[in-house]
Write a protein that holds these residues in place. Sequence first.
Motif, PDB file in Angstrom:
ATOM      1  N   ASN A 175       7.387  -3.458  -0.183  1.00 43.31           N
ATOM      2  CA  ASN A 175       6.182  -4.276  -0.351  1.00 43.31           C
ATOM      3  C   ASN A 175       6.547  -5.753  -0.482  1.00 43.31           C
ATOM      4  O   ASN A 175       7.515  -6.105  -1.164  1.00 43.31           O
ATOM      5  CB  ASN A 175       5.418  -3.845  -1.615  1.00 43.31           C
ATOM      6  CG  ASN A 175       4.916  -2.425  -1.513  1.00 43.31           C
ATOM      7  OD1 ASN A 175       4.410  -2.007  -0.480  1.00 43.31           O
ATOM      8  ND2 ASN A 175       5.062  -1.673  -2.597  1.00 43.31           N
ATOM      9  N   ASP A 226       2.437  -8.056  -6.238  1.00 44.22           N
ATOM     10  CA  ASP A 226       2.872  -7.075  -5.252  1.00 44.22           C
ATOM     11  C   ASP A 226       1.686  -6.654  -4.382  1.00 44.22           C
ATOM     12  O   ASP A 226       0.527  -6.870  -4.735  1.00 44.22           O
ATOM     13  CB  ASP A 226       3.426  -5.821  -5.943  1.00 44.22           C
ATOM     14  CG  ASP A 226       4.702  -6.112  -6.707  1.00 44.22           C
ATOM     15  OD1 ASP A 226       5.649  -6.622  -6.088  1.00 44.22           O
ATOM     16  OD2 ASP A 226       4.745  -5.843  -7.931  1.00 44.22           O
ATOM     17  N   ASN A 227       2.021  -6.028  -3.275  1.00 44.96           N
ATOM     18  CA  ASN A 227       0.997  -5.392  -2.429  1.00 44.96           C
ATOM     19  C   ASN A 227      -0.090  -6.360  -1.966  1.00 44.96           C
ATOM     20  O   ASN A 227      -1.277  -6.058  -2.005  1.00 44.96           O
ATOM     21  CB  ASN A 227       0.343  -4.214  -3.157  1.00 44.96           C
ATOM     22  CG  ASN A 227       1.340  -3.112  -3.461  1.00 44.96           C
ATOM     23  OD1 ASN A 227       2.192  -2.811  -2.643  1.00 44.96           O
ATOM     24  ND2 ASN A 227       1.223  -2.515  -4.643  1.00 44.96           N
TER      25      ASN A 227
END
Length: 361
Positions: free
Chosen positions: A327, A343-344
């Motif tokens: 990611n 994140d993501n």
Amino acid sequence: MASLTVSLDERSYPIHIASGLLSDTDLLNRYIRGKRVCIISNDIVAPLYLNQLKQSLGGFELDQIIIADGEANKNLNSFETIMAHMLANGHGRDSTIVALGGGVIGDLSGFAAACYQRGIDFIQVPTTLLSQVDSSVGGKTAVNHPLGKNMIGAFYQPKAVFIDLDTLLTLPDREFAAGMAEVIKYGVLADGEFFQWLIDNRKAIADKDRKTLATMIEHCCSIKADIVARDEKESGVRAHLNLGHTFGHAIEAEQGYGNWLHGEAVAAGMVMAAALAANMQLITSDDVERIRELLLAFALPVTGPSGMSVDGYIRHMRRDKKNMDGNIRLILPTKIGQCEIFDNIEHRQLAQVIESLTARS
């Protein structure tokens, strides 16, 4: 002279900041334990400062390696040149490497010191604003690879850092501006009051007022020293120092190392990170504009290179060292003076920001 310490237990070391340090024989000699010194520099800095440094180190057996200037030469070929030279000239574990130059020389020399005979001493003598406020402090050493920036390296701390303010007098305006991107970064990620101080003192900084520069550089080094002391190997808070770098490293790799200076790419990357943060409602559009205006005040780019595609960014960003489980991780400001790791990030969000901040030819 201003002095501060990067506190890392037995690996702690001082940062000294003043004019005339290259001529301070007693101070320089204090941090060299053997008889042999190998000075590594480049073909731009060496004609300006090598002889001055050699005179100050006159009590040692001196050797020198001169590397061609530029980010394109921070590579395994230059690393091999250093290794071969040191082996051929009989350097041992009691030799000390002294890095005289900007971030390329500092990173390359530090990586060579980390690897030669499994580790020898090295000293940083940074001569660019960017290296003085950032790359010379903290022990990140590396070389570039065509597939990614700083992907081959080691955490390896110097014995000391000597920041001679006089070297900034010969620094080209473009290189000075590139260093200001890293300076501004500290304000955005860690210190809103410092960010405002930069706005208030931008003329004195641009005029290279010595007292103003000393204050500015000391404050940047203090912020970084504190972060490094808390997280030497970048397992947490130290990642914040990469604000703007994930986008910026993608620009450097895609455009070819050296075509965009590191600080220029970081400047554009910071605006992208701020714009993404605004789209995610983490900061206000007014904060994005303040960041943009301060970068523009130092003639730094606030958009990415013309024609660089979303896929061009994403391909390099997926190789970023901060990524976890495949990611993309980004450092985004949550206000001026504070940032967090995210994140993501959705591809759609990244694509929107990249497309909106890509210069049109």
